[in-house]
Design an enzyme around this catalytic site. Structure first.
Site, short mmCIF file in Angstrom:
data_model
loop_
_atom_site.label_atom_id
_atom_site.label_comp_id
_atom_site.label_asym_id
_atom_site.label_seq_id
_atom_site.Cartn_x
_atom_site.Cartn_y
_atom_site.Cartn_z
N LYS A 71 0.54 -1.17 0.09
CA LYS A 71 0.05 -0.08 0.01
C LYS A 71 1.01 1.27 -0.08
O LYS A 71 0.37 2.34 -0.51
CB LYS A 71 -1.07 0.00 1.30
CG LYS A 71 -1.91 -1.19 1.12
CD LYS A 71 -2.89 -0.95 2.45
CE LYS A 71 -4.12 -1.86 2.43
NZ LYS A 71 -4.96 -1.72 3.28
N GLU A 83 -5.38 13.46 -2.31
CA GLU A 83 -4.62 14.15 -1.19
C GLU A 83 -4.62 13.43 0.12
O GLU A 83 -3.62 13.47 0.85
CB GLU A 83 -5.35 15.68 -1.09
CG GLU A 83 -4.60 16.43 0.00
CD GLU A 83 -3.20 16.81 -0.17
OE1 GLU A 83 -2.57 17.11 0.96
OE2 GLU A 83 -2.99 16.94 -1.31
N ASP A 107 -9.91 2.40 2.49
CA ASP A 107 -9.93 1.73 3.82
C ASP A 107 -10.31 2.62 4.84
O ASP A 107 -11.48 1.95 5.42
CB ASP A 107 -8.40 1.38 4.24
CG ASP A 107 -7.85 0.11 3.38
OD1 ASP A 107 -8.75 -0.50 3.13
OD2 ASP A 107 -6.76 -0.22 3.46
#
Length: 285
Positions: A71, A83, A107
């Site tokens: 990730k 952002e 997430d």
């Protein structure tokens, strides 16, 4: 125009990835919406992510999910980053935006929607997050944006834990605190929301090494593990009569956001939820 045999491709890159159930809900959603798209569960080992992203570009994938351990690394291979994902330093969803390969992190948004749907108070409250990886960073930033007062990070790697606390302090309006994770760590007494954002419990029945007697009445306990409804961590909270939220609930919500980024259409959330409930034999909401 003749019949088309071409399908669109999405999926997930990760390692380990064989236990990741995202395919269950995403494929159900594509099929229900009548979209000719297939979701692939793909093992991409550490060191191979750049080649994998180049491959999805070459094969014209519609998008891809990114899970551990990629990730953070994936940011350097994309053309554009949202952002919030940049602040978190983690991306879990890749999609095309105006001809560019863009990265978003759903997430934290999926987690936030789960507890907001459950009417869990956030503003002015105190959260404790176990772990400081991609999921932890995403959840911490989204909680801060939603008005949480304090985010306490408990992590074994002191540099990573302090770095996340620093992000909260410098880039949000919340207070960030770091507690080193040494042996069975105590949970602060005034914790309102306790979140396991570590991978402990993903591939086995282990649970984080904390003092479980510190789980107190009124505390909301959450786990981000995406492949089971009841982890050992959540069972401890259940035995104490505490309110719990599991990673499957979060997965459905973040998966719905990914579906919309990939297709430009509203996600059939009920279909996605029902697919996961059938897969695991539980009621998620």
């Amino acid at each position: 125009m003749g019949k088309s045999y071409q399908k669109q491709w999405t999926g997930v890159f990760g390692d380990p990835v064989d236990d990741n159930p995202t395919v269950v809900m995403e494929q159900a959603a594509f099929d229900a919406a009548g979209i000719p798209m297939e979701y692939l569960t793909i093992q991409v080992k550490k060191g191979d992510l750049e080649a994998a992203v180049q491959g999805m570009r070459a094969m014209n994938f519609t998008g891809i999910n990114i899970t551990m351990p990629h990730k953070g690394e994936v940011l350097q291979y994309l053309d554009e980053i949202s952002e919030s994902a940049r602040i978190m330093g983690a991306v879990n969803t890749v999609y095309w935006k105006n001809g560019k390969l863009a990265g978003e992190n759903t997430d934290g948004k999926g987690f936030l929607k789960s507890i907001q749907d459950g009417e869990v108070p956030i503003k002015g409250k105190k959260a404790v997050i176990l772990g400081a990886g991609g999921a932890a960073r995403a959840i911490a930033v989204e909680l801060a944006d939603a008005g949480i007062k304090t985010v306490t990070v408990i992590n074994k790697n002191k540099a990573h834990g302090q770095a996340l606390a620093d992000i909260i302090n410098t880039k949000t309006n919340a207070e960030g605190v770091f507690i080193p994770w040494e042996n069975s760590v105590h949970i602060p007494e005034d914790t309102d929301i306790l979140i396991n954002a570590t991978p402990v419990g993903f591939t086995d029945d282990k649970k984080p090494d904390i003092v479980y007697e510190d789980m107190k009445a009124g505390m909301t306990v959450c786990d981000v593990i995406p492949n089971k409804a009841w982890t050992g961590f959540l069972l401890e909270a259940k035995e104490k009569g505490l309110r719990t939220f599991n990673g499957l609930q979060m997965l459905v919500n973040q998966g719905a956001i990914a579906f919309e980024l990939w297709t430009g259409e509203p996600a059939p959330v009920d279909v996605m939820r029902e697919a996961m409930e059938k897969e695991y034999g539980v009621e998620l909401f």
